[in-house]
Scaffold this motif. Structure first.
Motif, short mmCIF file in Angstrom:
data_model
loop_
_atom_site.label_atom_id
_atom_site.label_comp_id
_atom_site.label_asym_id
_atom_site.label_seq_id
_atom_site.Cartn_x
_atom_site.Cartn_y
_atom_site.Cartn_z
N GLN A 48 0.83 -1.21 0.00
CA GLN A 48 0.00 0.00 0.00
C GLN A 48 0.86 1.26 0.00
OE1 GLN A 48 -2.59 0.28 3.40
NE2 GLN A 48 -3.84 1.91 2.52
N ILE A 49 1.88 1.28 0.85
CA ILE A 49 2.73 2.46 0.93
C ILE A 49 3.57 2.62 -0.34
CG2 ILE A 49 4.88 1.57 1.97
CD1 ILE A 49 2.96 4.58 3.29
N SER A 50 3.97 1.51 -0.94
CA SER A 50 4.75 1.57 -2.19
C SER A 50 3.92 2.19 -3.30
CB SER A 50 5.20 0.16 -2.60
OG SER A 50 6.07 -0.40 -1.65
N MET A 51 2.66 1.77 -3.42
CA MET A 51 1.81 2.31 -4.47
C MET A 51 1.59 3.81 -4.30
SD MET A 51 1.49 -0.31 -6.28
CE MET A 51 0.40 0.37 -7.53
N LEU A 52 1.49 4.27 -3.08
CA LEU A 52 1.34 5.71 -2.84
C LEU A 52 2.60 6.46 -3.23
CD1 LEU A 52 -0.53 5.70 0.60
CD2 LEU A 52 -1.44 6.49 -1.60
N ILE A 53 3.76 5.86 -2.96
CA ILE A 53 5.02 6.51 -3.32
C ILE A 53 5.18 6.57 -4.83
CG2 ILE A 53 7.54 6.24 -3.25
CD1 ILE A 53 7.26 5.36 -0.35
N TRP A 54 4.85 5.49 -5.54
CA TRP A 54 4.94 5.54 -7.01
C TRP A 54 3.98 6.60 -7.55
CZ3 TRP A 54 8.87 3.18 -5.96
CH2 TRP A 54 9.00 1.85 -5.60
N LYS A 55 2.82 6.71 -6.94
CA LYS A 55 1.81 7.67 -7.42
C LYS A 55 2.29 9.11 -7.25
CE LYS A 55 -3.18 8.46 -7.24
NZ LYS A 55 -4.46 8.11 -6.58
N SER A 56 3.16 9.33 -6.28
CA SER A 56 3.65 10.70 -6.04
C SER A 56 4.50 11.21 -7.20
CB SER A 56 4.47 10.76 -4.74
OG SER A 56 5.71 10.08 -4.90
N THR A 57 4.91 10.31 -8.10
CA THR A 57 5.73 10.73 -9.25
C THR A 57 4.89 10.92 -10.52
OG1 THR A 57 6.21 8.46 -9.96
CG2 THR A 57 7.68 9.44 -8.32
N GLU A 58 3.57 10.71 -10.42
CA GLU A 58 2.73 10.80 -11.61
C GLU A 58 2.67 12.22 -12.16
OE1 GLU A 58 -1.05 9.10 -10.78
OE2 GLU A 58 -0.31 7.03 -10.78
N SER A 59 2.65 13.19 -11.25
CA SER A 59 2.69 14.58 -11.70
C SER A 59 4.13 14.92 -12.07
CB SER A 59 2.17 15.52 -10.60
OG SER A 59 2.98 15.40 -9.44
N GLU A 60 4.34 16.13 -12.52
CA GLU A 60 5.70 16.55 -12.88
C GLU A 60 6.52 16.76 -11.61
OE1 GLU A 60 7.32 16.77 -15.79
OE2 GLU A 60 5.57 15.78 -16.60
N SER A 61 6.96 15.68 -11.03
CA SER A 61 7.72 15.77 -9.78
C SER A 61 9.11 16.35 -10.04
CB SER A 61 7.84 14.39 -9.14
OG SER A 61 8.48 13.50 -10.01
N GLY A 62 9.60 17.07 -9.05
CA GLY A 62 10.92 17.68 -9.17
C GLY A 62 12.03 16.68 -8.86
N THR A 63 13.25 17.20 -8.93
CA THR A 63 14.42 16.34 -8.70
C THR A 63 14.44 15.75 -7.30
OG1 THR A 63 15.70 17.66 -10.27
CG2 THR A 63 16.94 16.32 -8.72
N GLU A 64 14.03 16.55 -6.31
CA GLU A 64 14.07 16.06 -4.93
C GLU A 64 13.16 14.86 -4.72
OE1 GLU A 64 15.99 16.86 -2.33
OE2 GLU A 64 17.11 18.06 -3.77
N ILE A 65 11.94 14.94 -5.24
CA ILE A 65 11.01 13.82 -5.09
C ILE A 65 11.53 12.60 -5.84
CG2 ILE A 65 8.70 12.98 -5.65
CD1 ILE A 65 7.62 15.74 -5.09
N SER A 66 12.00 12.80 -7.07
CA SER A 66 12.52 11.68 -7.86
C SER A 66 13.69 11.01 -7.15
CB SER A 66 12.98 12.17 -9.24
OG SER A 66 11.90 12.68 -9.99
N ARG A 67 14.59 11.81 -6.57
CA ARG A 67 15.75 11.27 -5.87
C ARG A 67 15.31 10.39 -4.70
NH1 ARG A 67 18.11 15.85 -4.44
NH2 ARG A 67 19.44 16.02 -6.30
N ARG A 68 14.31 10.83 -3.97
CA ARG A 68 13.87 10.09 -2.79
C ARG A 68 13.08 8.83 -3.16
NH1 ARG A 68 15.69 14.67 -1.43
NH2 ARG A 68 16.03 15.28 0.75
N VAL A 69 12.29 8.93 -4.23
CA VAL A 69 11.55 7.74 -4.68
C VAL A 69 12.53 6.67 -5.18
CG1 VAL A 69 9.89 6.86 -6.35
CG2 VAL A 69 9.47 9.05 -5.24
N LEU A 70 13.56 7.08 -5.89
CA LEU A 70 14.59 6.14 -6.35
C LEU A 70 15.31 5.49 -5.17
CD1 LEU A 70 16.05 8.22 -9.30
CD2 LEU A 70 15.05 5.94 -9.51
N SER A 71 15.56 6.27 -4.13
CA SER A 71 16.21 5.73 -2.93
C SER A 71 15.32 4.68 -2.27
CB SER A 71 16.51 6.87 -1.96
OG SER A 71 17.07 6.38 -0.76
#
Length: 202
Positions: A48-71
């Protein structure tokens, strides 16, 4: 032990915020908790938490969000590979592709590295089956980089073994000469030879 579900649920609220700093901070906190207490998180909660994190990148996420999702994704692959293989590998590959298409060179590199880690962990065949067909070129490039890295590691290991072997031979040789040098310069040896010379009749 306190269940982690309520804590993760509270943090997940931040993932839906419209403020990138709050989203980034929430992913950071979830990743830290996961790394330390992943064995106490149920597969359902983690999914459940993973799906929410992937969803946070659906919009035009910035570098900071992308960096943390990749981590977070890298931590999943490292800590719970069976969970990833059963339910999240495709999502992680889609995330990697999305990051490679970003403008930031740092995020592009991390996206490629994540694909490489998936190939190393799960094998080429499973990754190929779940990879987006329209982005097959990215996979071919990732496989080439993976093969180069494998060859490079193999060559470095071979060079290290060769150097270690040569060093052992060099040390053995040096010790031999050191013994010879000590024997030649030992004052006791000289004294013995002088005494023996004095005792020798003319």
């Amino acid at each position: 032990e306190q269940p982690l579900g309520p804590v993760l649920s509270a943090l997940s609220i931040g993932l839906t915020a419209n403020v990138s700093t709050l989203v980034s901070a929430s992913i950071d906190a979830i990743t830290l908790i996961f790394r330390k207490y992943y064995s106490h998180i149920t597969p359902e909660e983690l999914n459940q938490i993973s799906m929410l994190i992937w969803k946070s990148t659906e919009s035009e996420s910035g570098t900071e969000i992308s960096r943390r999702v990749l981590s977070f994704a890298s931590s999943l692959v490292k800590k719970v590979p069976k969970f990833v293989a059963s339910s999240q590998l495709q999502n992680i590959l889609l995330l990697s592709v999305k990051c490679i298409k970003k403008t930031s060179w740092e995020i592009k590199g991390k996206g490629r590295k994540l694909i490489d880690r998936c190939i190393e962990q799960f094998g080429v065949e499973p990754v190929t089956q779940l990879f987006p067909p329209e982005d097959e070129k990215l996979l071919r490039n990732a496989r080439k980089e993976h093969n180069r890295d494998v060859r490079k590691k193999s060559e470095l290991a071979k060079d290290k073994d060769d150097k270690d072997g040569n060093l052992g031979k060099q040390i053995e040789l040096d010790e031999r000469f050191d013994v010879d040098a000590r024997d030649l310069n030992d004052p006791r040896e000289t004294i013995v030879k002088v005494i023996q010379g004095a005792e020798t009749p003319d």
